[in-house]
Structure formats: C-alpha cells, structure tokens
Write an enzyme that holds these catalytic residues in place. Structure first.
Site, PDB file in Angstrom:
ATOM      1  N   HIS A 125      36.283  60.208  -4.271  1.00  0.00           N
ATOM      2  CA  HIS A 125      35.697  60.411  -2.953  1.00  0.00           C
ATOM      3  C   HIS A 125      36.806  60.409  -1.907  1.00  0.00           C
ATOM      4  CE1 HIS A 125      31.983  58.065  -4.695  1.00  0.00           C
ATOM      5  NE2 HIS A 125      32.173  59.240  -5.274  1.00  0.00           N
ATOM      6  N   TYR A 172      38.821  46.757  -0.044  1.00  0.00           N
ATOM      7  CA  TYR A 172      39.523  47.705   0.803  1.00  0.00           C
ATOM      8  C   TYR A 172      39.140  47.524   2.265  1.00  0.00           C
ATOM      9  CZ  TYR A 172      35.250  50.383  -0.455  1.00  0.00           C
ATOM     10  OH  TYR A 172      33.957  50.773  -0.716  1.00  0.00           O
TER      11      TYR A 172
END
Length: 471
Positions: A71, A134
């Site tokens: 992605h 993240y």
C-alpha cells in the site's frame, strides 16, 4: 528474539530515493530492553526530513507468515518493530523515473525505516506475536484512503523474494486482488500553487513550469490574497509548495490613503495568512521581495542587511519579509528593477527610440535589472536543488548602472544614438509630482545565490534578448 544491543544510531540510503534505513541503539539487561524509537533531534541530525508525525499506529500479528501490503499512502511513515521480526518490502509507486524500484530488508527492534509518501509499504512477519509500529504525518480518514495506490504482493515485475511463499502466508482477500505494476497508476506528487500567475513574474513562472503537471496556477480571480475565503477553498494536504508572485506594486499610489491600505492588505495581511497556512500544513513558501526594503544608502546590499524602507511600498515589503522569515521552510527571493512580460522600462525606452523621442532619464538611482525569467528560473533552482532555506538576492550580473545608462543601452541596441538620452536627477524628475521616495543605490550582492548553484546571466545578455523578443 535476539537483538543486537548498543548499536550506534546510523542512517543508510537505499535504492529508493527518500527511503532511509536506520540502525537504532537498543539497551538491554536481565529485565528486557529499551530503545529511543523516535528521537527527533538526533534523527534530524542524520538528515531525516522533519516530517512532523501526528498519529502512531500499531499492527499486532499473531502468527509468523502474516503478510500485509503493498500500500502506498498519501503521507510519510516512520516504521519500526516493537516485538518480533519482519521481512519488509518497499516499492516506489510515485510518478517519476524510479517508479517500480524495490528495496527489501529484515527488521527487528533494533532497526527502523523512513518511507516517504507514495512508496508502497508491505511486510511479512517472521515470528509469532510480532508488533509493527509506525508514525505518520497525517490523520487517517476515509477520504485519504481513496488516495492510496496499491500493488499486488505477487507482482512478477517487483519479484519480491518473500521468505514464506505467499501460497503459505496469511493474506487479506483485498491484498490478493490488487493490480500488477503495469496496471498501477503512479501516485502524483503533491502540488505546487503559484499565486499571482497573470502578472509579469507569474507569466515567467508559467513558462518555467509549462511541462510540470504538478504545478497549478492561480490569478487573482482564482485566488485573491485579500480574501479569507480563498484560503479555505483548497485541500492543503494535496500541496507542498506555494509560490507567491502576487503583490501590490504601485509604488507611488501606495503613498495615498487608499493605496496605503491596499498595500498593507495585500503585502502584509495576505502574506501573513499565507505564512500561517504554510506553518500549519508544513508547506514550503516562496516569496518575492524588493530592493525597496532598504534606504539605498549602502553601495551594495547583502541578504542580512537591516530593513530601512523609505516609503509605504517598501515598508509593506519589509513587513512581509519579516512574516515569511518565521516559516520554517521558506525562500525569499529579493530582486531589483524587475523587467518582465508587459509594460516595463526597457520596452518603453525601445518605443521612444523607435519614435525618435529623446527622453531625460534619472541618473542618480543605480542598480541592476532583474528579468522575471531569471526570478522564475532561480525559484525553480532553489526548490529543485533543495537549497538551504532563507533569503537570496537576485538580479542580472554585471556592472552597476543608472537608469540613464540602461536607457542609453536600449537606444543603442534599438539602432538609435546613446546621445539621444539625457540625464536628470531624481529630485528634478519628480519635481511638482506626488511620488514615493526611492532608494538611490539598489545593487544586490549575488554571492549567496551563486554559491547555491544559480548563476545569474549578464545584464547585457538579457537586455539584448528582451529587445529581440519584444513586439
């Protein structure tokens, strides 16, 4: 899990531009381990972009072989492993020459990687109970998800060597049906917005960026600096740069009551709104300044000279410069005696020469011409080269001249006599007329922009070209 303790914090470039792999110091003992997963000051010192994260996400994966991606999202990410180990794969899905580049690495808790917007991100867990974390610099939303770019995990062109074959891995149904690379529409870059696109500099910027589809141009009808509503008319997450070529430039009219208000409204209040916008959305702001911010008492003006404007126009330009200077990512290009497409001094003198008129021209104001084409090219150079942010003087290179000297050059190039131009002082020229005070010495030092890699053309070269192309 075996982790190498006490590494030095280091950064390594990868085969994908902007993707940086970090080794992180991890400190451990019999109780476990500790690391500084994100340390802004130290990482900026290693040239990581100050990407200003706003959201922290964690992906927990129960079984080895769990595979997620590929992605590409419309934001930057700083990725690390909190527990376990992953095989990471990244594919450049941005529009440009590196589209399709692949980088892979095995990451444990002692490593992290920075992934810029538009680079496809995927990972496969190599241990049970792996936590993948993240930081991102934008908030997730359903609208943002519509801007994702996807690539099939099994794409033959990328040929990612998954440690656990995809046939044996845990994949989502959506990831199984994403397109191959040949069908992927690259993620476009963030946009650059040029304001004042119908003025002399705006036209030069249109020419400088005529082949760049990521640059959007707005005249006053499309974006009025004086209008608060204009600032709410765009999704600023889709932009990364604003070039402000809009300004109130009627030097003499600015001395009137109405002109004073108009100059302050555009050159200061409007610029302040731009500066606030740039800070809030982490934009690069490019702004064009003027020699009128100085009183003209020094033979040569450097970028760090104190402001000392004589008239209202110069005061508003100085105030605008001060506002823009607080934007972390800014370029101020300070120019003198601008000549562009439209009515200007050079064109006027050429018409007088052709008509046989013998003008009297001011001889006690000295400086150098700056051609709009060079302002536009210097702006593009500063942005493309990622030069150090700050203020840069710009004019044509060559000897300092008076307006009378330049007029004589124009007459000679136009086939008339230099002697047709006579000289007059500023005081005599404006005697009996309402006029703004003007700096008498406007020569700008060019060392800083030359050191940054932009070499200003010689004035005579540009003057000759301007007369050749003038109608």
């Amino acid at each position: 899990m075996s982790i190498e303790f006490s590494k030095q914090l280091t950064a390594r470039e990868t085969s994908i531009p902007g993707v940086v792999l970090f080794d992180l110091p991890v400190h451990g003992d019999n109780r476990g381990w500790f690391k500084e997963n994100w340390q802004r000051e130290k990482m900026l010192a290693l040239a990581l972009p100050d990407f200003k994260p706003v959201q922290n996400n964690v992906s927990f994966n129960e079984k080895a072989g769990t595979t997620r991606g590929i992605h590409a999202e419309p934001w930057d990410k700083f990725i690390s492993v909190a527990n376990g180990k992953i095989f990471g794969a990244w594919v450049d899905l941005r529009h440009g020459p590196t589209f399709g580049n692949v980088f892979t690495a095995t990451l444990d808790a002692s490593q992290a990687i920075f992934i810029p917007r538009g680079v496809g991100n995927a990972f496969q867990t190599l241990e049970d109970n792996t936590a993948y974390t993240y930081l991102v610099n934008d908030h997730w939303s359903a609208d943002a998800q519509g801007q994702y770019t996807f690539l099939n995990l099994a794409d033959e062109t990328a040929a990612i060597p998954w440690p656990i074959p995809l046939a044996n891995a845990e994949l989502s149904d959506k990831d199984k049906v994403h397109p191959r690379l040949s069908q992927v529409v690259p993620m476009p870059p963030r946009m650059t917005l040029v304001l004042g696109a119908n003025g002399q500099l705006g036209k030069a910027l249109r020419e400088a960026y005529k082949d760049d589809l990521s640059v959007e141009f707005a005249g006053r009808a499309e974006f009025d600096l004086d209008s608060r509503e204009a600032f709410a008319s765009r999704n600023w997450k889709n932009y990364d740069t604003v070039i402000n070529a809009a300004a109130y430039t009627a030097v003499d009219a600015a001395e009137s009551a109405d002109g004073r208000r108009a100059a302050w409204q555009t050159n200061v209040a409007g610029v302040a709104r731009l500066a606030r916008l740039a800070v809030e959305h982490d934009l690069t702001l490019v702004h064009v300044s003027s020699d009128y911010v100085f009183d003209g008492t020094r033979d040569v003006h450097f970028e760090d000279e104190e402001f000392s404007p004589l008239g209202v126009y110069g005061q508003t330009k100085a105030a605008g410069d001060a506002v823009v200077s607080v934007v972390p990512k800014h370029y101020i290009v300070r120019a003198s005696w601008v000549i562009g497409d439209g009515n200007n001094f050079v064109r006027t003198m050429a018409k007088l020469a052709a008509a046989g008129v013998k003008p009297a021209v001011v001889d006690d104001q000295t400086g150098r011409l700056t051609f709009a084409v060079d302002i536009a090219e210097s702006i593009r150079h500063l942005l493309d080269s990622r030069a150090e942010y700050g203020t840069y003087n710009l004019s044509s290179d060559g000897a300092t001249q008076s307006w009378a000297d330049i007029a004589a050059d124009v007459f000679e190039l136009a086939g008339a006599s230099r002697n047709d131009v006579s000289s007059v002082s500023t005081a005599d020229y404006f005697h009996g007329r309402e006029a703004a005070p003007r700096p008498l010495k406007s020569t700008l030092d060019l060392n800083k922009i030359t050191t940054a890699g932009f070499i200003p053309p010689q004035a005579q070269q540009r003057l000759t070209a301007a007369l050749t192309t003038s109608p």
